[in-house]
Design a protein around this motif. Sequence first.
Motif, mmCIF file in Angstrom:
data_model
loop_
_atom_site.group_PDB
_atom_site.id
_atom_site.type_symbol
_atom_site.label_atom_id
_atom_site.label_comp_id
_atom_site.label_asym_id
_atom_site.label_seq_id
_atom_site.Cartn_x
_atom_site.Cartn_y
_atom_site.Cartn_z
ATOM 1 N N UNK A 288 23.284 3.362 4.187
ATOM 2 C CA UNK A 288 22.501 4.052 3.171
ATOM 3 C C UNK A 288 22.172 3.139 1.998
ATOM 4 N N UNK A 289 21.079 3.492 1.304
ATOM 5 C CA UNK A 289 20.668 2.814 0.084
ATOM 6 C C UNK A 289 20.410 3.876 -0.973
ATOM 7 N N UNK A 290 21.096 3.763 -2.098
ATOM 8 C CA UNK A 290 20.865 4.664 -3.215
ATOM 9 C C UNK A 290 19.780 4.047 -4.102
ATOM 10 N N UNK A 291 18.661 4.743 -4.216
ATOM 11 C CA UNK A 291 17.520 4.256 -4.984
ATOM 12 C C UNK A 291 17.498 5.005 -6.314
ATOM 13 N N UNK A 292 17.987 4.354 -7.341
ATOM 14 C CA UNK A 292 18.049 4.949 -8.676
ATOM 15 C C UNK A 292 16.734 4.667 -9.403
ATOM 16 N N UNK A 293 15.884 5.680 -9.468
ATOM 17 C CA UNK A 293 14.562 5.517 -10.078
ATOM 18 C C UNK A 293 14.492 6.121 -11.476
ATOM 19 N N UNK A 294 15.652 6.322 -12.088
ATOM 20 C CA UNK A 294 15.633 6.755 -13.485
ATOM 21 C C UNK A 294 15.075 5.614 -14.344
ATOM 22 N N UNK B 12 14.931 1.215 -14.023
ATOM 23 C CA UNK B 12 13.790 0.561 -13.400
ATOM 24 C C UNK B 12 12.925 -0.198 -14.406
ATOM 25 N N UNK B 13 12.667 0.386 -15.546
ATOM 26 C CA UNK B 13 11.723 -0.182 -16.501
ATOM 27 C C UNK B 13 12.460 -0.848 -17.658
ATOM 28 N N UNK C 194 8.398 9.379 -7.314
ATOM 29 C CA UNK C 194 9.810 9.779 -7.414
ATOM 30 C C UNK C 194 10.478 9.248 -8.679
ATOM 31 N N UNK C 195 9.692 8.727 -9.600
ATOM 32 C CA UNK C 195 10.265 8.227 -10.840
ATOM 33 C C UNK C 195 11.078 9.319 -11.554
ATOM 34 N N UNK C 196 12.228 8.897 -12.072
ATOM 35 C CA UNK C 196 13.117 9.823 -12.757
ATOM 36 C C UNK C 196 14.166 10.461 -11.865
ATOM 37 N N UNK C 197 14.134 10.133 -10.563
ATOM 38 C CA UNK C 197 15.085 10.743 -9.624
ATOM 39 C C UNK C 197 15.991 9.670 -9.025
ATOM 40 N N UNK C 198 17.011 10.129 -8.324
ATOM 41 C CA UNK C 198 17.881 9.248 -7.544
ATOM 42 C C UNK C 198 17.760 9.687 -6.091
ATOM 43 N N UNK C 199 17.334 8.784 -5.235
ATOM 44 C CA UNK C 199 17.059 9.096 -3.833
ATOM 45 C C UNK C 199 17.992 8.274 -2.947
ATOM 46 N N UNK C 200 18.527 8.911 -1.916
ATOM 47 C CA UNK C 200 19.349 8.191 -0.939
ATOM 48 C C UNK C 200 18.563 8.041 0.354
ATOM 49 N N UNK C 201 18.399 6.805 0.806
ATOM 50 C CA UNK C 201 17.682 6.508 2.046
ATOM 51 C C UNK C 201 18.662 6.002 3.094
ATOM 52 N N UNK C 202 18.390 6.327 4.327
ATOM 53 C CA UNK C 202 19.224 5.868 5.441
ATOM 54 C C UNK C 202 18.346 5.161 6.458
ATOM 55 N N UNK D 78 0.811 -1.217 0.000
ATOM 56 C CA UNK D 78 0.000 0.000 0.000
ATOM 57 C C UNK D 78 0.850 1.275 0.000
ATOM 58 N N UNK D 79 2.153 1.141 0.210
ATOM 59 C CA UNK D 79 3.032 2.317 0.336
ATOM 60 C C UNK D 79 4.086 2.374 -0.762
ATOM 61 N N UNK D 80 4.788 1.261 -0.974
ATOM 62 C CA UNK D 80 5.960 1.263 -1.848
ATOM 63 C C UNK D 80 5.631 1.634 -3.293
ATOM 64 N N UNK D 81 4.595 1.084 -3.925
ATOM 65 C CA UNK D 81 4.326 1.464 -5.325
ATOM 66 C C UNK D 81 4.087 2.965 -5.499
ATOM 67 N N UNK D 82 3.289 3.568 -4.617
ATOM 68 C CA UNK D 82 3.039 5.009 -4.712
ATOM 69 C C UNK D 82 4.283 5.831 -4.451
ATOM 70 N N UNK D 83 5.104 5.363 -3.507
ATOM 71 C CA UNK D 83 6.354 6.079 -3.197
ATOM 72 C C UNK D 83 7.265 6.086 -4.418
#
Length: 276
Positions: free
Chosen positions: A261-267, A271-272, A247-255, A238-243
Amino acid sequence: MMKVLEQLDSDQIHEARNWIFDRTEHSGWDWSDDEVLHHVAENYDGGIDAFSRSVRSQMALTYGKQWRAGCEQFAHFYPASWRSDGKDLLLINATRSKDRHGYDDAMGIANTRVLRRQWGTVRGLSDGPYSDCDHVALDLDSPAPEDLTDVLDSLESSSCLDEDEWSAVEQEQIQEHWDDYGRDDLHKAVRDAIGAWELTEAGEALVDELALGGYLDYGHGGGYPEMIDSSACDFGEKVIPGWIAARMGTVVTLTRWRGDELVVDLRRRNVIAEAA
């Protein structure tokens, strides 16, 4: 006979009367204590000493002559029948491995593992009187485990014998849910949210990490999967798909909480998967 009388208290003698009554033509109820004990000495396998050490005797000694009714919160009595090979049994309530809907019960499985380790060599230990019983059971006329009443007292105050074992069983179940349906369902929800026919291997790995790694807070598990009930698990669908979609097209760093840390490359290219 005085030496014999000293080995059993009044509640144990009452239990001996029950045993005689159930195994004769309803005799023994109006017998004197001496007559009851003499019959037990002559007819119980192992005599008075074996009776005094039996599960039935120890239950009466600890919980009184009405133990069958008084202990229903944590154990129950199963009278002798063809299902139990003619044996009276004590069934430990909190060890049932299936809930009332037929799903695996994590706490029951954990408690069963604990008692199987503790009582594995105990004579009279079984899985109960019928194929789908799923209880740890003890023959009332077998020697009582030394810690029997300690275990039952513990279950009276808490249904869990070992929280670490319970947690371990839950983690095993979460992994089974993830493998059976959780991963596929979550990946499909992400594909639907971002309009993708297929995710790349890197995209799938990112989704897995977001669900399992504790980087993205969802549900009540602090970013980790959690059992909703015995039949289902929350993997952040219920959370992850919308999140991700937001943020598609960006690179996000989560801690996460311990600092890694985790670098989430959503370019899109990461992803696709492109259609062949």
